[in-house]
Structure formats: structure tokens, C-alpha cells
Motif scaffolding. Structure first.
Motif, PDB file in Angstrom:
ATOM      1  N   LEU A 259       0.861  -1.184   0.000  1.00 14.55           N
ATOM      2  CA  LEU A 259       0.000   0.000   0.000  1.00 14.55           C
ATOM      3  C   LEU A 259       0.896   1.232   0.000  1.00 14.55           C
ATOM      4  CD1 LEU A 259      -2.693   1.520   0.342  1.00 14.55           C
ATOM      5  CD2 LEU A 259      -2.403   1.269   2.821  1.00 14.55           C
ATOM      6  N   ASP A 260       0.744   2.045  -1.019  1.00  9.99           N
ATOM      7  CA  ASP A 260       1.532   3.278  -1.104  1.00  9.99           C
ATOM      8  C   ASP A 260       0.892   4.315  -0.185  1.00  9.99           C
ATOM      9  OD1 ASP A 260       3.040   5.467  -1.720  1.00  9.99           O
ATOM     10  OD2 ASP A 260       2.841   5.270  -3.899  1.00  9.99           O
ATOM     11  N   VAL A 261       1.466   4.489   1.004  1.00  9.71           N
ATOM     12  CA  VAL A 261       0.875   5.390   1.991  1.00  9.71           C
ATOM     13  C   VAL A 261       0.946   6.848   1.555  1.00  9.71           C
ATOM     14  CG1 VAL A 261       1.279   3.831   3.925  1.00  9.71           C
ATOM     15  CG2 VAL A 261       3.061   5.463   3.269  1.00  9.71           C
ATOM     16  N   ARG A 262       1.771   7.141   0.551  1.00 13.34           N
ATOM     17  CA  ARG A 262       1.838   8.517   0.061  1.00 13.34           C
ATOM     18  C   ARG A 262       0.535   8.952  -0.597  1.00 13.34           C
ATOM     19  NH1 ARG A 262       7.190   7.724  -3.429  1.00 13.34           N
ATOM     20  NH2 ARG A 262       5.980   5.815  -3.856  1.00 13.34           N
ATOM     21  N   LEU A 263      -0.291   8.000  -1.004  1.00 15.70           N
ATOM     22  CA  LEU A 263      -1.580   8.355  -1.585  1.00 15.70           C
ATOM     23  C   LEU A 263      -2.444   9.121  -0.590  1.00 15.70           C
ATOM     24  CD1 LEU A 263      -2.474   5.032  -3.456  1.00 15.70           C
ATOM     25  CD2 LEU A 263      -1.811   7.209  -4.510  1.00 15.70           C
ATOM     26  N   PHE A 264      -2.275   8.846   0.698  1.00 14.43           N
ATOM     27  CA  PHE A 264      -3.100   9.489   1.715  1.00 14.43           C
ATOM     28  C   PHE A 264      -2.758  10.967   1.891  1.00 14.43           C
ATOM     29  CE2 PHE A 264      -3.479   5.016   2.722  1.00 14.43           C
ATOM     30  CZ  PHE A 264      -4.821   4.886   3.040  1.00 14.43           C
ATOM     31  N   ALA A 265      -1.633  11.384   1.371  1.00 11.73           N
ATOM     32  CA  ALA A 265      -1.288  12.798   1.435  1.00 11.73           C
ATOM     33  C   ALA A 265      -2.206  13.632   0.546  1.00 11.73           C
ATOM     34  CB  ALA A 265       0.174  13.008   1.028  1.00 11.73           C
ATOM     35  N   ASP A 266      -2.829  13.009  -0.443  1.00 13.99           N
ATOM     36  CA  ASP A 266      -3.775  13.702  -1.303  1.00 13.99           C
ATOM     37  C   ASP A 266      -5.093  13.882  -0.548  1.00 13.99           C
ATOM     38  OD1 ASP A 266      -6.030  13.881  -3.324  1.00 13.99           O
ATOM     39  OD2 ASP A 266      -4.297  14.015  -4.674  1.00 13.99           O
ATOM     40  N   ARG A 267      -5.501  15.135  -0.356  1.00 12.72           N
ATOM     41  CA  ARG A 267      -6.693  15.429   0.444  1.00 12.72           C
ATOM     42  C   ARG A 267      -7.947  14.818  -0.154  1.00 12.72           C
ATOM     43  NH1 ARG A 267      -8.855  21.426   1.637  1.00 12.72           N
ATOM     44  NH2 ARG A 267      -7.912  21.664  -0.432  1.00 12.72           N
ATOM     45  N   THR A 268      -8.074  14.823  -1.473  1.00  7.17           N
ATOM     46  CA  THR A 268      -9.246  14.233  -2.118  1.00  7.17           C
ATOM     47  C   THR A 268      -9.314  12.736  -1.850  1.00  7.17           C
ATOM     48  OG1 THR A 268      -9.175  15.897  -3.865  1.00  7.17           O
ATOM     49  CG2 THR A 268     -10.421  13.889  -4.317  1.00  7.17           C
ATOM     50  N   PHE A 269      -8.181  12.047  -1.976  1.00  8.44           N
ATOM     51  CA  PHE A 269      -8.108  10.601  -1.763  1.00  8.44           C
ATOM     52  C   PHE A 269      -8.548  10.247  -0.345  1.00  8.44           C
ATOM     53  CE2 PHE A 269      -5.834   6.757  -0.524  1.00  8.44           C
ATOM     54  CZ  PHE A 269      -6.044   5.913  -1.608  1.00  8.44           C
ATOM     55  N   SER A 270      -7.939  10.878   0.648  1.00 14.60           N
ATOM     56  CA  SER A 270      -8.229  10.525   2.038  1.00 14.60           C
ATOM     57  C   SER A 270      -9.639  10.936   2.449  1.00 14.60           C
ATOM     58  CB  SER A 270      -7.191  11.156   2.970  1.00 14.60           C
ATOM     59  OG  SER A 270      -7.122  12.561   2.774  1.00 14.60           O
ATOM     60  N   SER A 271     -10.121  12.086   1.972  1.00 11.58           N
ATOM     61  CA  SER A 271     -11.474  12.533   2.333  1.00 11.58           C
ATOM     62  C   SER A 271     -12.535  11.612   1.738  1.00 11.58           C
ATOM     63  CB  SER A 271     -11.700  13.965   1.842  1.00 11.58           C
ATOM     64  OG  SER A 271     -10.798  14.863   2.455  1.00 11.58           O
ATOM     65  N   ALA A 272     -12.361  11.246   0.457  1.00 15.28           N
ATOM     66  CA  ALA A 272     -13.335  10.367  -0.187  1.00 15.28           C
ATOM     67  C   ALA A 272     -13.373   8.995   0.490  1.00 15.28           C
ATOM     68  CB  ALA A 272     -13.013  10.224  -1.664  1.00 15.28           C
ATOM     69  N   LEU A 273     -12.214   8.486   0.886  1.00 10.86           N
ATOM     70  CA  LEU A 273     -12.188   7.201   1.590  1.00 10.86           C
ATOM     71  C   LEU A 273     -12.956   7.277   2.904  1.00 10.86           C
ATOM     72  CD1 LEU A 273      -8.533   5.849   1.168  1.00 10.86           C
ATOM     73  CD2 LEU A 273     -10.620   4.905   0.193  1.00 10.86           C
ATOM     74  N   GLU A 391      -0.357   4.012 -12.667  1.00 13.62           N
ATOM     75  CA  GLU A 391       0.361   2.827 -12.209  1.00 13.62           C
ATOM     76  C   GLU A 391      -0.009   2.426 -10.780  1.00 13.62           C
ATOM     77  OE1 GLU A 391       3.008   6.418 -11.421  1.00 13.62           O
ATOM     78  OE2 GLU A 391       1.668   5.673 -13.011  1.00 13.62           O
ATOM     79  N   LYS A 392      -0.752   3.303 -10.067  1.00 18.44           N
ATOM     80  CA  LYS A 392      -1.195   3.005  -8.708  1.00 18.44           C
ATOM     81  C   LYS A 392      -2.687   2.697  -8.661  1.00 18.44           C
ATOM     82  CE  LYS A 392       2.828   3.865  -6.794  1.00 18.44           C
ATOM     83  NZ  LYS A 392       3.613   2.797  -6.150  1.00 18.44           N
ATOM     84  N   ALA A 393      -3.298   2.486  -9.823  1.00 16.04           N
ATOM     85  CA  ALA A 393      -4.746   2.267  -9.871  1.00 16.04           C
ATOM     86  C   ALA A 393      -5.160   1.037  -9.077  1.00 16.04           C
ATOM     87  CB  ALA A 393      -5.214   2.138 -11.318  1.00 16.04           C
ATOM     88  N   GLY A 394      -4.351  -0.020  -9.124  1.00 17.40           N
ATOM     89  CA  GLY A 394      -4.683  -1.231  -8.382  1.00 17.40           C
ATOM     90  C   GLY A 394      -4.713  -0.988  -6.892  1.00 17.40           C
ATOM     91  N   SER A 395      -3.698  -0.263  -6.381  1.00 22.51           N
ATOM     92  CA  SER A 395      -3.642   0.038  -4.960  1.00 22.51           C
ATOM     93  C   SER A 395      -4.789   0.942  -4.550  1.00 22.51           C
ATOM     94  CB  SER A 395      -2.297   0.698  -4.625  1.00 22.51           C
ATOM     95  OG  SER A 395      -2.199   0.961  -3.247  1.00 22.51           O
ATOM     96  N   ALA A 396      -5.069   1.984  -5.361  1.00 20.58           N
ATOM     97  CA  ALA A 396      -6.167   2.899  -5.046  1.00 20.58           C
ATOM     98  C   ALA A 396      -7.508   2.182  -5.090  1.00 20.58           C
ATOM     99  CB  ALA A 396      -6.157   4.076  -6.013  1.00 20.58           C
ATOM    100  N   SER A 397      -7.718   1.346  -6.109  1.00 25.98           N
ATOM    101  CA  SER A 397      -8.971   0.589  -6.217  1.00 25.98           C
ATOM    102  C   SER A 397      -9.150  -0.330  -5.023  1.00 25.98           C
ATOM    103  CB  SER A 397      -8.971  -0.224  -7.513  1.00 25.98           C
ATOM    104  OG  SER A 397      -8.842   0.611  -8.640  1.00 25.98           O
TER     105      SER A 397
END
Length: 517
Positions: A259-273, A391-397
Motif C-alpha cells: 500500500l503506497d501510503v503517500r496516496l493518503f497525502a492527497d486530500r481528495t483521496f483521504s477525504s473520499a475514503l 500505475e497506482k490504480a490497483g492500490s487505489a482501487s
């Protein structure tokens, strides 16, 4: 192997979307079909109240536990390949579930279905994100994908109820077999293979840590549902938290993390989750309680109960396909907030349902709840996937599906346990003296047990049990309403920075998509 840059989707991509929607329909169908089987299943297998909860949500918890692993595995071995492996496994295990001879065997089969389902869900969503690079096309495609789940939920009660009218309860699991066969034939023809250009090493230690973090929490929730807070429950929860911290720290040090934890730095990503997680808790609990209310309290046969469940699921269908279109002009945060406000009204209506004659009120209330579900499933998922590079679509999905499945399962566990606790507290001391101990234990444990033991109880006692169960459902819906109105306000706040879909041109993928046709 050929390397191509993805542009606007054409006929083959839209045909591939239809194929990818098949396992999604299957998963939605599996949810509502299982709720309808509970009365006949309880009569045949005689599960305890705790076993009923395990049967209902072992599937969701195991999906949540393995989604991260399967999302990353699909990036490495190929998402289409993993999809086909998962479809074959899902079909085989569904046959085992159909012929389960005990509650424990069915729980084990449901857990295995969860592992198989974990291969399907991130694969379908990640492939959609790769096939539809244009932002508006992707939003619409994800809306179609979300509506496929709603379609499965709408068809599940009707088709499943008809099957229960003619066959045994296990026959509903066999619906997965033809769907899996169609997918295995059509996927190689319409869906291009995708694997991340830089695959990296598959870290088995991270897989172990992720399971060590999730499974103790599962145990803690289940123990709390049965016995309330005690030392083993608290210890299990703490163990899960410790392993979660170790897991996250390890991911930050790896070049190719699970899990690429850097994705959580994106406010949209973390808020939507966050919106997806909390929003699905209320939905999961209400699905369980409403289907039980229709069958155990109102006394409807499975076919009729299934027909009453159809209109709310169709409202979810409309919300999932319509919300991405509305979000082209209105910011997604406001769309989500508005539909969640309507869901709050739905929960309030469900809290007003009485022990008899409340079918119309339940259908209207549940329909409003499903409006919110359709919007957050479509828009929340699109925001999560769209915030991640190709390239991170699998992890995000996988993260999107993890929080949704975990939310549904937690809703069943938390709201289901709350309703059960209210039932037990109201029924305590009201069971007639002289009742055989096995009958008293069954009737006092759950409404399903009371219905199964009705012939051995005095006249009129079942009405008391139905009143207690309705009171439990009302209490759970009040809690869900309070949480949802808060979530509605927070959605408008935390997603206020997201503009209407397509306001700005989407940047080209950071790297070309590697596809093997």
C-alpha cells in the motif's frame, strides 16, 4: 507485448465495461440473496445469533482483509489474469456454500468466498481506470460499474426469492456459476491485459502484517457483539492496532509497497475514503435489519420480501448513474452531501416503523438510504481512483473497495449487535417459566431463534418478540441517522476543494499503459 498510450475509450472499451460489470452484478446479487436466505437457513442449520452475524459478514471482512494484497498482486501478474482466476474460484466455492451442511461449514465457505471476491473487485475497478483515461468517460464508466452492483442487489431478492420458492436455500449460491463461466469466456476477447510497467517485488511480510492487523480487529468486533467489552476483546483490538502501525511504517520504507501510503497525502483521496467508510456502516446494518423485519416481523415469504426490496435498489441504481452526470455541473462534495441528507431522512423514517403494517414506510425510508449509497459509491470511488496515478490504480482501487466492504461489514456487526442487545434486554425476564432451556436460549438469543421456536412457546409470545426486535431496529436507525447527518455536513466541508467533473483538463498518464492483448 505492446506498449500503447490510452486515449478516449472506443467500442471495445465499452464492451469490456459490460464484461467487467458481470462480477459486480454477482457481488451485489450475493449480498441481497443471502439476506433473504436467513429464515430458511436458520431453520435448517440452526445457527446461534453470533453464528448468524459471522455468516452475514465473514465474507465482507475477508474481502477487506485481502483486497490490498489482491490489488497489488493484480498489478504484478496482470489484472485480467487475476480477474479470471478469481472468477473461477468464486464459482467453485459458491458450489461448496450451496451444499453446506452446518453453520460452521457455511461460515468457512463464506470466508473463502471473501478471499475469492477480493480478487474480483480491485481488478474490475483498476481495469476500468486504465481503459477510460478521459475524466468524464471514467466518471460515467465508474457510475455504470456502481449501478451494476445496484442491479445485482435489485435482481437478488427477486431472482433469489423465486428460487427459494422452488428450491432449497443453498440454490441461491449457484447463481454465481453461470456468471463466472460467461466472464471466463468473454474477458480474453474484450478486456486488454494490464500490468504495472515497474512491478517490483511482492512483499509477503507486508501481506502477513496486513492480515495480522485486520483479523484481530475482526475478532474484537465479533467478541464485542457477543459478550460486550472485556479483556480479550480489548487485547485483540490493541494487537490489531500495533500490527497496523508496524504495517504502515514498513510500507513507507519499501520501494514497491503493498500500500503506497503517500496516496493518503492527497486530500481528495483521504477525504473520499473517509466518506465511503462511514457512509457504508449505516447501509450495511440497515440492509440486515430491514430484510429481517420484512420476513420475521411482517411475515412475508422470500419472493414478496424480495419484490419489496426491489424499488430501493433501483433508486440506488438511478443515483449511481445520475450523480456523475449532475457532478459535471455541481461540485461532487455538494452532490454527496445532498444525497446523504436525504439518507438521513430515510433513517428517521425507518426509526418510526412499528411492529406491524410498516412495509410502505420501510420501502420509502430504505429507498432514501439507497439514494445516498448510490451517490457515494459512484462519486466517492471516482474521486479515490482519479486521485491516484495510472500505475497506482490497483492500490487505489483496493483501498476504495477495502473501506466499502469494511464499512458494510462493520455496519452489520455494530448496528446488528446494537439491535440484538436491545432485543435481548427487552425480552429478558419475559420468557415464560417452565420453558425448556434450549427453547428459552434460542428465543432469547435472536428473533430468528424466536421464530424457529414459536411452536413450542405460548400463544402471543411471538408478538412480544417481534415488538422487541422492532424496538432494536428503531434504536439502530436512530444511531445511523445521527451519524449520517454529521457525515453529510462533513462531506460538503472536506470535499469543498473538488470542482465539478471535467472543469479542468486531466493530465496525461505519468507512464504509458502496458497492455497485453
Amino acid at each position: 507485448m505492446s506498449t500503447t498510450t490510452v486515449g478516449r475509450a472506443g467500442a471495445r472499451e465499452w464492451g469490456g465495461l459490460a464484461v467487467l460489470s458481470l462480477p459486480t452484478v454477482l457481488l451485489g446479487l450475493d449480498v441481497t440473496v443471502l439476506y433473504l436466505t436467513l429464515p430458511s437457513l436458520a431453520e435448517d442449520l440452526r445457527p446461534s445469533g453470533t453464528q448468524e452475524l459471522w455468516i452475514m459478514d465473514a465474507y465482507g471482512f475477508l474481502i477487506a482483509g485481502f483486497l490490498l494484497t489482491m490489488g497489488t498482486l493484480g498489478d504484478r501478474i496482470g489484472r485480467r489474469r487475476l480477474l479470471m482466476i478469481g472468477a473461477a474460484a468464486f464459482g467453485i466455492v459458491s458450489v461448496l456454500a450451496a451444499y453446506a451442511t452446518s453453520a460452521d461449514m457455511l461460515i468457512a465457505a463464506r470466508a473463502a468466498l471473501g478471499v475469492a471476491g477480493a480478487t474480483l473487485m480491485p481488478s474490475t475497478l483498476a481495469l476500468i481506470s486504465n481503459m477510460f483515461a478521459d475524466q468524464r468517460q471514467r466518471s460515467l464508466a465508474i457510475g455504470v460499474w456502481a449501478t451494476s452492483f445496484a442491479l445485482g442487489m435489485a435482481l437478488g431478492p427477486v431472482v433469489g426469492g423465486a428460487m427459494l420458492n422452488h428450491f432449497w436455500w443453498g440454490s441461491v449460491f449457484l447463481l454465481a456459476v453461470p456468471v463466472a463461466l460467461v466472464l471466463l469466456v468473454a474477458a480474453p476477447l474484450l478486456i486488454p491485459e494490464y500490468a504495472a510497467p515497474q512491478r517490483g517485488r511482492f512483499d509477503l511480510i507486508s501481506v502477513t502484517l496486513s492480515l495480522a492487523a485486520i483479523l484481530p480487529v475482526v475478532y474484537a468486533v465479533k467478541r464485542f457483539a457477543k459478550d460486550g467489552p472485556d479483556l480479550p476483546m480489548i487485547a485483540a483490538a490493541l494487537i490489531g492496532v500495533v500490527f497496523a502501525v508496524v504495517f504502515v511504517r514498513r510500507q513507507g520504507k519499501l520501494e514497491s509497497p503493498l500500500l503506497d501510503v503517500r496516496l493518503f497525502a492527497d486530500r481528495t483521496f483521504s477525504s473520499a475514503l473517509s466518506v465511503l467508510l462511514v457512509g457504508l456502516v449505516g447501509v450495511g446494518g440497515s440492509m440486515l435489519l430491514i430484510t429481517q423485519q420484512l420476513q420475521f416481523v411482517e411475515g412475508l415469504p422470500p419472493v414478496e420480501a424480495g419484490l419489496w426490496m426491489g424499488p430501493p435498489a433501483l433508486l440506488m441504481f438511478l443515483a449511481a448513474i445520475g450523480s456523475p452526470l449532475v457532478a459535471r455541473r455541481v461540485p461532487p462534495g455538494l452532490v454527496v452531501a445532498a444525497t446523504l441528507a436525504l439518507s438521513t431522512v430515510g433513517y428517521v423514517l425507518l426509526a418510526l416503523v412499528g411492529p406491524s403494517g410498516g412495509i410502505a414506510l420501510m420501502v420509502v425510508g430504505f429507498g432514501l438510504v439507497y439514494l445516498g449509497l448510490g451517490a457515494i459509491a459512484a462519486l466517492g470511488t471516482d474521486l479515490v481512483v482519479g486521485a491516484a496515478p495510472a500505475e497506482k490504480a490497483g492500490s487505489a482501487s483496493a483501498m476504495s473497495e477495502t473501506v466499502q466492504e469494511l464499512g458494510l461489514a462493520l455496519g452489520v456487526a455494530i448496528l446488528g449487535s446494537l439491535a440484538t442487545a436491545v432485543y435481548r434486554s427487552e425480552i429478558d425476564g419475559r420468557i415464560p417459566s417452565g420453558t425448556p432451556s434450549d427453547v428459552a436460549d434460542s428465543a432469547g438469543d435472536s428473533l430468528a431463534g424466536a421464530v424457529a421456536s414459536a411452536e413450542r412457546m405460548p400463544d402471543g409470545w411471538l408478538d412480544l418478540a417481534k415488538e422487541a426486535a422492532t424496538s432494536g431496529m428503531n434504536t439502530a436507525m436512530i444511531v445511523a441517522a445521527a451519524c449520517t447527518v454529521v457525515l453529510s455536513v462533513l462531506s460538503a466541508v472536506v470535499l469543498r476543494h473538488v470542482g465539478a467533473i471535467g472543469d479542468e483538463p486531466e493530465a496525461a498518464p505519468a507512464e504509458p499503459v502496458t497492455s497485453r492483448v
